[in-house]
Design an enzyme around this catalytic site. Structure first.
Site, PDB file in Angstrom:
ATOM      1  N   HIS A  75      63.472 -13.528  10.858  1.00 15.79           N
ATOM      2  CA  HIS A  75      63.040 -14.814  11.430  1.00 15.79           C
ATOM      3  C   HIS A  75      63.014 -15.873  10.327  1.00 15.79           C
ATOM      4  O   HIS A  75      62.337 -15.696   9.320  1.00 15.79           O
ATOM      5  CB  HIS A  75      61.660 -14.689  12.073  1.00 15.79           C
ATOM      6  CG  HIS A  75      61.710 -14.024  13.411  1.00 15.79           C
ATOM      7  ND1 HIS A  75      60.641 -14.035  14.282  1.00 15.79           N
ATOM      8  CD2 HIS A  75      62.702 -13.340  14.035  1.00 15.79           C
ATOM      9  CE1 HIS A  75      60.985 -13.381  15.384  1.00 15.79           C
ATOM     10  NE2 HIS A  75      62.222 -12.950  15.246  1.00 15.79           N
ATOM     11  N   TYR A 204      52.361 -19.333  17.442  1.00 18.15           N
ATOM     12  CA  TYR A 204      50.913 -19.387  17.166  1.00 18.15           C
ATOM     13  C   TYR A 204      50.385 -20.625  17.879  1.00 18.15           C
ATOM     14  O   TYR A 204      50.800 -21.743  17.552  1.00 18.15           O
ATOM     15  CB  TYR A 204      50.649 -19.530  15.668  1.00 18.15           C
ATOM     16  CG  TYR A 204      50.983 -18.308  14.844  1.00 18.15           C
ATOM     17  CD1 TYR A 204      50.008 -17.346  14.552  1.00 18.15           C
ATOM     18  CD2 TYR A 204      52.267 -18.111  14.332  1.00 18.15           C
ATOM     19  CE1 TYR A 204      50.308 -16.224  13.778  1.00 18.15           C
ATOM     20  CE2 TYR A 204      52.565 -16.991  13.554  1.00 18.15           C
ATOM     21  CZ  TYR A 204      51.583 -16.055  13.284  1.00 18.15           C
ATOM     22  OH  TYR A 204      51.881 -14.951  12.513  1.00 18.15           O
ATOM     23  N   PRO A 296      44.056 -11.306  10.997  1.00 19.35           N
ATOM     24  CA  PRO A 296      45.509 -11.123  11.119  1.00 19.35           C
ATOM     25  C   PRO A 296      46.314 -12.406  11.352  1.00 19.35           C
ATOM     26  O   PRO A 296      47.548 -12.361  11.374  1.00 19.35           O
ATOM     27  CB  PRO A 296      45.650 -10.173  12.318  1.00 19.35           C
ATOM     28  CG  PRO A 296      44.374 -10.242  13.049  1.00 19.35           C
ATOM     29  CD  PRO A 296      43.318 -10.634  12.089  1.00 19.35           C
ATOM     30  N   LYS A 300      49.023 -11.058   6.925  1.00 18.88           N
ATOM     31  CA  LYS A 300      49.018 -10.732   5.497  1.00 18.88           C
ATOM     32  C   LYS A 300      48.535  -9.323   5.145  1.00 18.88           C
ATOM     33  O   LYS A 300      48.808  -8.842   4.043  1.00 18.88           O
ATOM     34  CB  LYS A 300      48.130 -11.741   4.735  1.00 18.88           C
ATOM     35  CG  LYS A 300      48.742 -13.120   4.625  1.00 18.88           C
ATOM     36  CD  LYS A 300      49.808 -13.164   3.546  1.00 18.88           C
ATOM     37  CE  LYS A 300      50.794 -14.265   3.721  1.00 18.88           C
ATOM     38  NZ  LYS A 300      52.024 -13.912   4.463  1.00 18.88           N
ATOM     39  N   TYR A 388      53.166 -18.313   4.192  1.00 19.39           N
ATOM     40  CA  TYR A 388      53.458 -17.390   5.292  1.00 19.39           C
ATOM     41  C   TYR A 388      54.508 -16.353   4.874  1.00 19.39           C
ATOM     42  O   TYR A 388      54.378 -15.169   5.187  1.00 19.39           O
ATOM     43  CB  TYR A 388      53.931 -18.162   6.534  1.00 19.39           C
ATOM     44  CG  TYR A 388      53.977 -17.293   7.766  1.00 19.39           C
ATOM     45  CD1 TYR A 388      52.841 -17.101   8.562  1.00 19.39           C
ATOM     46  CD2 TYR A 388      55.140 -16.620   8.134  1.00 19.39           C
ATOM     47  CE1 TYR A 388      52.874 -16.278   9.675  1.00 19.39           C
ATOM     48  CE2 TYR A 388      55.186 -15.793   9.237  1.00 19.39           C
ATOM     49  CZ  TYR A 388      54.055 -15.635  10.014  1.00 19.39           C
ATOM     50  OH  TYR A 388      54.081 -14.803  11.118  1.00 19.39           O
TER      51      TYR A 388
HETATM   52  P1  RFL Z   1      44.877   1.767   7.063  1.00 20.27           P
HETATM   53  O1  RFL Z   1      46.110   1.469   7.851  1.00 20.27           O
HETATM   54  O2  RFL Z   1      43.564   1.491   7.700  1.00 20.27           O
HETATM   55  O3  RFL Z   1      44.963   3.309   6.655  1.00 20.27           O
HETATM   56  C1  RFL Z   1      43.862   3.990   6.073  1.00 20.27           C
HETATM   57  C2  RFL Z   1      44.007   5.478   6.344  1.00 20.27           C
HETATM   58  O4  RFL Z   1      42.923   6.181   5.724  1.00 20.27           O
HETATM   59  C3  RFL Z   1      42.429   7.151   6.635  1.00 20.27           C
HETATM   60  N1  RFL Z   1      41.013   7.437   6.279  1.00 20.27           N
HETATM   61  C4  RFL Z   1      40.635   8.523   5.574  1.00 20.27           C
HETATM   62  N2  RFL Z   1      41.337   9.522   5.069  1.00 20.27           N
HETATM   63  C5  RFL Z   1      40.647  10.493   4.392  1.00 20.27           C
HETATM   64  N3  RFL Z   1      39.293  10.462   4.230  1.00 20.27           N
HETATM   65  C6  RFL Z   1      38.559   9.457   4.719  1.00 20.27           C
HETATM   66  N4  RFL Z   1      37.224   9.446   4.545  1.00 20.27           N
HETATM   67  C7  RFL Z   1      39.232   8.424   5.428  1.00 20.27           C
HETATM   68  N5  RFL Z   1      38.823   7.274   6.042  1.00 20.27           N
HETATM   69  C8  RFL Z   1      39.909   6.690   6.543  1.00 20.27           C
HETATM   70  C9  RFL Z   1      42.598   6.528   8.005  1.00 20.27           C
HETATM   71  O5  RFL Z   1      42.631   7.497   9.034  1.00 20.27           O
HETATM   72  C10 RFL Z   1      43.935   5.802   7.823  1.00 20.27           C
HETATM   73  O6  RFL Z   1      45.033   6.609   8.199  1.00 20.27           O
HETATM   74  O7  RFL Z   1      44.875   1.029   5.651  1.00 20.27           O
HETATM   75  P2  RFL Z   1      46.106   0.662   4.681  1.00 20.27           P
HETATM   76  O8  RFL Z   1      46.995   1.863   4.488  1.00 20.27           O
HETATM   77  O9  RFL Z   1      45.509  -0.006   3.503  1.00 20.27           O
HETATM   78  O10 RFL Z   1      46.996  -0.394   5.504  1.00 20.27           O
HETATM   79  C11 RFL Z   1      46.505  -1.664   5.828  1.00 20.27           C
HETATM   80  C12 RFL Z   1      47.120  -2.154   7.138  1.00 20.27           C
HETATM   81  O11 RFL Z   1      46.981  -1.163   8.128  1.00 20.27           O
HETATM   82  C13 RFL Z   1      46.471  -3.473   7.626  1.00 20.27           C
HETATM   83  O12 RFL Z   1      46.232  -4.341   6.545  1.00 20.27           O
HETATM   84  C14 RFL Z   1      47.355  -4.235   8.651  1.00 20.27           C
HETATM   85  O13 RFL Z   1      47.521  -3.494   9.819  1.00 20.27           O
HETATM   86  C15 RFL Z   1      46.737  -5.599   8.994  1.00 20.27           C
HETATM   87  N6  RFL Z   1      47.475  -6.327  10.039  1.00 20.27           N
HETATM   88  C16 RFL Z   1      48.614  -7.031   9.752  1.00 20.27           C
HETATM   89  N7  RFL Z   1      49.113  -7.036   8.499  1.00 20.27           N
HETATM   90  C17 RFL Z   1      50.291  -7.694   8.226  1.00 20.27           C
HETATM   91  O14 RFL Z   1      50.727  -7.703   7.069  1.00 20.27           O
HETATM   92  N8  RFL Z   1      51.004  -8.357   9.189  1.00 20.27           N
HETATM   93  C18 RFL Z   1      50.587  -8.391  10.467  1.00 20.27           C
HETATM   94  O15 RFL Z   1      51.304  -8.949  11.304  1.00 20.27           O
HETATM   95  C19 RFL Z   1      49.330  -7.735  10.781  1.00 20.27           C
HETATM   96  N9  RFL Z   1      48.876  -7.747  12.028  1.00 20.27           N
HETATM   97  C20 RFL Z   1      47.006  -6.346  11.353  1.00 20.27           C
HETATM   98  C21 RFL Z   1      47.738  -7.065  12.336  1.00 20.27           C
HETATM   99  C22 RFL Z   1      45.849  -5.654  11.725  1.00 20.27           C
HETATM  100  C23 RFL Z   1      45.420  -5.708  13.032  1.00 20.27           C
HETATM  101  N10 RFL Z   1      44.243  -5.024  13.351  1.00 20.27           N
HETATM  102  C24 RFL Z   1      44.177  -4.014  14.340  1.00 20.27           C
HETATM  103  C25 RFL Z   1      43.104  -5.169  12.500  1.00 20.27           C
HETATM  104  C26 RFL Z   1      47.326  -7.116  13.653  1.00 20.27           C
HETATM  105  C27 RFL Z   1      46.158  -6.478  14.001  1.00 20.27           C
HETATM  106  C28 RFL Z   1      45.710  -6.620  15.415  1.00 20.27           C
HETATM  107  C1  PHB Z   2      52.043  -8.622  15.425  1.00 18.42           C
HETATM  108  O1  PHB Z   2      53.241  -8.664  15.772  1.00 18.42           O
HETATM  109  O2  PHB Z   2      51.311  -7.680  15.755  1.00 18.42           O
HETATM  110  C2  PHB Z   2      51.498  -9.748  14.631  1.00 18.42           C
HETATM  111  C3  PHB Z   2      52.336 -10.760  14.247  1.00 18.42           C
HETATM  112  C4  PHB Z   2      51.833 -11.836  13.502  1.00 18.42           C
HETATM  113  C5  PHB Z   2      50.497 -11.862  13.171  1.00 18.42           C
HETATM  114  C6  PHB Z   2      49.649 -10.820  13.558  1.00 18.42           C
HETATM  115  C7  PHB Z   2      50.161  -9.759  14.291  1.00 18.42           C
HETATM  116  O3  PHB Z   2      50.005 -12.918  12.483  1.00 18.42           O
END
Ligand code: RFL
Ligand code: PHB
Length: 393
Positions: A75, A204, A296, A300, A388
């Protein structure tokens, strides 16, 4: 007690933990990964969708770039919308960069596959993970494996990749860590639907009814979010309510393109900004969501997790190449600089795009003026785009 030995113990088998393990194994460094859940559970979490170009580069370096090239969507801009009037910010024209749409679930799936090909040591469904003394030069982690047997891993380093609710951050004594936090008074209600995306690029949107985001995974899989009350549950909302609210918040010229259908996943995410400092305590290092959370809105979280992994892997590789601990001890300072830039951008975008419960008319006017400025100023658009697409590593 089963006695295990490795070089780096990684707690958490999400994207941070797996990517770090893969990068280290590529350099001949031994790892053990401890994951609380099953692989299936980790892969069922629908999360990020936007990868910065720097993230794609690092994933390619780790050997997991093939499918991003084939199935990812590049994109070169995004739409923003204020009071149902949309406008586009071009990343390519303002900063000469782009982002790639490719789901976190798919990144994680590819990382698991590569790790399995290399016969990585990953323990699933571990319980009671206990770090004995992070300051010791031979650190020990005690855990229960999935059949309830107690294990002890001795290693040089322990890396906390266990997300926001994990155990590793709390292992740094309160007197040695400082936490910075803002909790936002709303959440995101997200759905996944097997319908074509409403738009070719993300939208957005802000209206007085609140925020909405239109994203996608592929040509027949859409990801949509609307701002909702944080103290509610996904089951409280019908699909019908979701689509009606979404349509109210869309730019006028997109409404006719919206294809609705049954949701195949529905969840609520709370919104929070959080940073712990420093990211090191003895031989324990924190990475990704274990160390910081961003709302989110700026897309980032995953990208920051990947840049943390990049900096830390360089420090660890340098140590194992016999260059000492200098690079490792710089990790916290270097990573935090980039983290705070993303925290600021995510806070700014969240504040601009959402409706706060106590908003005064004055605040609404400021928000509208800020969006108006962004719609018409190339400089404001360049500021938005620069952040971004991701500031340089
Ligand atoms: P995670 O993915 O939470 O993984 C952590 C892992 O550790 C395990 N765990 C344990 N394991 C052993 N012992 C314990 N005591 C433990 N406690 C926990 C868990 O089961 C899990 O498997 O962290 P990690 O790896 O640092 O990754 C971070 C990302 O997942 C997170 O930052 C992103 O998903 C955030 N996020 C987004 N980031 C982006 O860069 N672009 C996006 O578009 C974006 N959209 C989002 C998002 C997060 C969202 N939510 C649900 C908060 C959209 C949403 C809706
Ligand atoms: C997503 O596709 O889940 C998504 C995209 C952009 C964002 C957050 C989540 O800023």
């Amino acid at each position: 007690m089963v006695n295990l030995k490795t070089q780096v113990t990684i707690i958490g088998g999400g994207p941070s933990g797996l990517l770090l393990s893969q990068l280290l194994m590529n350099e001949g460094i031994e790892t053990i990964v401890l994951e609380k859940h099953t692989k299936c559970h980790v892969l069922s979490r629908i999360r990020a969708g936007v990868l910065e170009s720097g993230t794609v580069e690092i994933l390619k370096q780790a050997g997991v770039g093939e499918r991003i090239d084939i199935d990812g969507f590049v994109h070169e801009g995004t739409y923003l919308s204020s009071e149902n009037k949309g406008f586009r910010v071009s990343f390519s024209e303002t900063v000469g960069k782009s982002v790639t749409i490719f789901g976190q679930t798919e990144v994680t799936k590819d990382l698991y596959q590569k790790q399995e090909e290399r016969e990585a040591n990953i323990f699933f469904q571990v319980k009671n993970v206990n770090i004995v003394d992070p300051k010791s030069s031979k650190t020990e982690v005690i855990f229960e494996d999935k059949i309830g047997k107690e294990n002890k891993v001795v290693s040089d380093f322990i890396i906390g990749c266990d997300g926001f609710h994990g155990v590793t951050r709390k292992r740094i004594p309160l007197s040695q860590r400082k936490e910075y936090e803002r909790v936002y008074p709303f959440g995101w209600l997200g759905i996944l639907s097997e319908t074509p995306p409403v738009s070719d690029e993300l939208i957005y949107a802000n209206t007085s009814d609140g925020f909405a985001l239109c994203s996608m995974r592929n040509n027949n899989l859409s990801r949509y979010y609307i701002q909702c009350d944080a103290n509610t549950r996904a089951e409280d909302y019908s699909d019908d309510y979701f689509w009606k609210e979404l349509i109210k918040r869309l730019p006028e010229n997109s409404r006719d393109n919206l294809k609705t259908g049954p949701s195949i996943e529905k969840s609520i995410a709370p919104l929070r900004s959080f940073v712990v400092e420093p990211l090191q305590y003895g031989n324990l290092f924190l990475v990704g969501d274990a160390a910081h959370i961003v709302p989110p809105t700026g897309a980032k979280g995953l990208n920051l997790a990947v840049s943390d992994v990049h900096y830390l892997s360089e420090g660890l590789v340098s140590f194992y190449n016999g260059e000492g601990k200098k690079k490792l001890s710089d990790y916290s300072k270097i990573a935090l600089k980039r983290i705070w830039k993303a925290v600021r951008f995510s806070w700014w975008m969240t504040t601009m795009m959402h409706e706060f419960p106590e908003t005064k008319e004055f605040d609404r006017k400021i928000k509208l003026s800020e969006l108006e400025h962004l719609a018409h100023s190339k400089f404001a658009q360049a500021h938005f785009a620069e952040n971004y697409v991701g500031v340089p590593l």
